[in-house]
Motif scaffolding. Sequence first.
Motif, short mmCIF file in Angstrom:
data_model
loop_
_atom_site.label_atom_id
_atom_site.label_comp_id
_atom_site.label_asym_id
_atom_site.label_seq_id
_atom_site.Cartn_x
_atom_site.Cartn_y
_atom_site.Cartn_z
N LEU A 145 -7.88 5.10 -7.11
CA LEU A 145 -8.64 3.95 -7.60
C LEU A 145 -9.55 3.36 -6.53
O LEU A 145 -10.17 2.32 -6.74
CB LEU A 145 -7.69 2.86 -8.11
N ASP A 146 -9.61 4.05 -5.38
CA ASP A 146 -10.39 3.59 -4.23
C ASP A 146 -9.87 2.26 -3.69
O ASP A 146 -10.64 1.44 -3.19
CB ASP A 146 -11.87 3.48 -4.57
N LEU A 147 -8.56 2.07 -3.81
CA LEU A 147 -7.90 0.97 -3.11
C LEU A 147 -7.49 1.51 -1.74
O LEU A 147 -6.66 2.42 -1.64
CB LEU A 147 -6.68 0.49 -3.90
N ARG A 148 -8.08 0.96 -0.70
CA ARG A 148 -7.91 1.52 0.64
C ARG A 148 -6.95 0.67 1.46
O ARG A 148 -7.03 -0.56 1.44
CB ARG A 148 -9.27 1.58 1.34
N GLN A 149 -6.05 1.34 2.17
CA GLN A 149 -5.07 0.61 2.98
C GLN A 149 -5.75 -0.02 4.19
O GLN A 149 -6.59 0.59 4.84
CB GLN A 149 -3.93 1.53 3.42
N LYS A 150 -5.32 -1.23 4.49
CA LYS A 150 -5.81 -1.94 5.67
C LYS A 150 -5.25 -1.29 6.93
O LYS A 150 -4.24 -0.59 6.88
CB LYS A 150 -5.38 -3.41 5.61
N GLY A 160 10.76 -6.54 3.00
CA GLY A 160 10.64 -5.09 3.02
C GLY A 160 9.30 -4.66 3.59
O GLY A 160 8.51 -5.45 4.07
N GLN A 161 9.04 -3.37 3.51
CA GLN A 161 7.79 -2.82 4.03
C GLN A 161 6.68 -3.10 3.02
O GLN A 161 6.80 -2.75 1.84
CB GLN A 161 7.92 -1.32 4.28
N GLU A 162 5.60 -3.69 3.50
CA GLU A 162 4.51 -4.11 2.62
C GLU A 162 3.25 -3.29 2.90
O GLU A 162 2.84 -3.15 4.05
CB GLU A 162 4.22 -5.59 2.82
N PHE A 163 2.65 -2.78 1.83
CA PHE A 163 1.43 -1.99 1.93
C PHE A 163 0.27 -2.83 1.41
O PHE A 163 0.31 -3.35 0.29
CB PHE A 163 1.57 -0.69 1.16
N SER A 164 -0.77 -2.98 2.23
CA SER A 164 -1.88 -3.88 1.92
C SER A 164 -3.15 -3.08 1.67
O SER A 164 -3.49 -2.19 2.46
CB SER A 164 -2.10 -4.86 3.08
N PHE A 165 -3.85 -3.42 0.59
CA PHE A 165 -5.04 -2.69 0.18
C PHE A 165 -6.22 -3.65 -0.02
O PHE A 165 -6.03 -4.81 -0.36
CB PHE A 165 -4.79 -1.97 -1.16
N PHE A 166 -7.41 -3.13 0.20
CA PHE A 166 -8.63 -3.83 -0.20
C PHE A 166 -9.42 -2.90 -1.10
O PHE A 166 -9.25 -1.67 -1.06
CB PHE A 166 -9.45 -4.27 1.01
N THR A 167 -10.26 -3.47 -1.95
CA THR A 167 -11.00 -2.66 -2.90
C THR A 167 -12.18 -1.98 -2.23
O THR A 167 -12.88 -2.57 -1.43
CB THR A 167 -11.50 -3.52 -4.08
N GLY A 168 -12.38 -0.71 -2.59
CA GLY A 168 -13.54 0.02 -2.11
C GLY A 168 -14.68 -0.21 -3.09
O GLY A 168 -15.28 -1.27 -3.12
N SER A 170 -16.32 -1.04 -6.72
CA SER A 170 -15.91 -2.04 -7.68
C SER A 170 -15.07 -1.42 -8.79
O SER A 170 -15.40 -0.36 -9.34
CB SER A 170 -17.14 -2.72 -8.30
N LEU A 171 -13.95 -2.05 -9.11
CA LEU A 171 -13.11 -1.61 -10.21
C LEU A 171 -13.48 -2.33 -11.51
O LEU A 171 -12.86 -2.11 -12.54
CB LEU A 171 -11.63 -1.89 -9.89
N GLY A 172 -14.47 -3.19 -11.43
CA GLY A 172 -14.85 -3.96 -12.61
C GLY A 172 -13.92 -5.10 -12.88
O GLY A 172 -13.93 -5.67 -13.98
N ILE A 173 -13.10 -5.46 -11.91
CA ILE A 173 -12.17 -6.59 -12.05
C ILE A 173 -12.26 -7.43 -10.77
O ILE A 173 -12.62 -6.91 -9.71
CB ILE A 173 -10.72 -6.13 -12.28
N PRO A 174 -11.96 -8.73 -10.86
CA PRO A 174 -12.11 -9.61 -9.68
C PRO A 174 -10.95 -9.52 -8.69
O PRO A 174 -10.47 -10.52 -8.19
CB PRO A 174 -12.18 -11.00 -10.32
N LEU A 175 -10.51 -8.29 -8.39
CA LEU A 175 -9.43 -8.08 -7.43
C LEU A 175 -10.02 -7.86 -6.05
O LEU A 175 -10.85 -6.97 -5.86
CB LEU A 175 -8.58 -6.88 -7.84
N ARG A 176 -9.61 -8.68 -5.08
CA ARG A 176 -10.11 -8.55 -3.71
C ARG A 176 -9.12 -7.79 -2.83
O ARG A 176 -9.50 -6.91 -2.06
CB ARG A 176 -10.37 -9.94 -3.12
N GLU A 177 -7.85 -8.14 -2.93
CA GLU A 177 -6.83 -7.52 -2.11
C GLU A 177 -5.56 -7.35 -2.93
O GLU A 177 -5.32 -8.08 -3.90
CB GLU A 177 -6.53 -8.34 -0.86
N LEU A 178 -4.74 -6.39 -2.53
CA LEU A 178 -3.48 -6.12 -3.22
C LEU A 178 -2.41 -5.77 -2.19
O LEU A 178 -2.63 -4.94 -1.31
CB LEU A 178 -3.65 -4.95 -4.19
#
Length: 318
Positions: A145-150, A160-168, A170-178
């Motif tokens: 989905l082109d969500l790229r790990q920081k 626990g272990q947390e994986f952080s992503f930012f959007t590459g 546009s996914l067509g949704i207002p998601l900035r980070e996950l």
Amino acid sequence: MFKKLMAKFGVGAATVDLRLDQPAYRLGETVTGHIHIEGGNVEQRITELSVLLMMNARVKGQIVTRQVHSVQVAHSFKVLPKPYTVDIPVSFELPQGLAISSPSIQYGLQTKLDVEMALDPTDMDRVEVLPPEPVERVLNALNRLDLRQKPDSGGLTPYGQEFSFFTGQSLGIPLRELDVVFFSTPGEMRLLLELDLTVPGMLMGRQKEYKAELIVPQELLAAEKEEELSRFLLEKLREYAENPQAIPYVSMASYGQMHGGRSGMGGMIGGMAAGLLGGMLLGELMSDAGELAFGESGEESGGDEGGDDFDFGGFDDL
């Protein structure tokens, strides 16, 4: 006599070298290889030959080092003077519940030859800890989905272990980070999500965080299902982003209560560690990291964002 004295201080002593069959293993897999021992200038009596699995974790700029597993390979034997050599096989199961290797987590295998009345020869070898296949498939699906790990993704938090992503793109949704924390039980996988959404109609592109629990259908975790898994994740993320008020809110503290723990960090450890990626020794590691990294509420405080290479101890030369 002089040679024996020098060998006690490590000069002309026996040497030890761990040689793994492969450089990386998945959680739960059996690590295999052999230990190559070469004799020194004198005969030496060995009390024990062991291998220690060491983990180094960067938690908000602090380095925490812990032994997470140990294996006794052999005991009570002699190493004769050179040109004597011997190869001793070694195998052990990589414990479940470890955090996987990431920019914030590194592992090394320390091989130790316990020599009677002398300096102990040691050897340190880096080893990579890979995720279980279902976790890897989810990470690959997010990557599709082109969500790229920081750069600092894969760090330890009180939950626990947390994986952080930012959007590459546009996914067509207002998601900035996950942010994603993995928690698995027999027959299912749960993703604990933190979504950073852009709130429509607000000046300066104001963002708001939402927490949610997402249960991934088991059939989508099978091999060759990553495209379907990506579509499922995108649909859920779109559903949450377009109607954030309908997100089934889950706080980390209450999640610990729902799964048998108490509230707060201690509850998460008590209730979730068995199925939590990175849950092994989590309480001890977080305690060692201290209040500079995490307050009593479990919320992250300011500090170094990490992401640099490790620079400490026996890992320097790996």
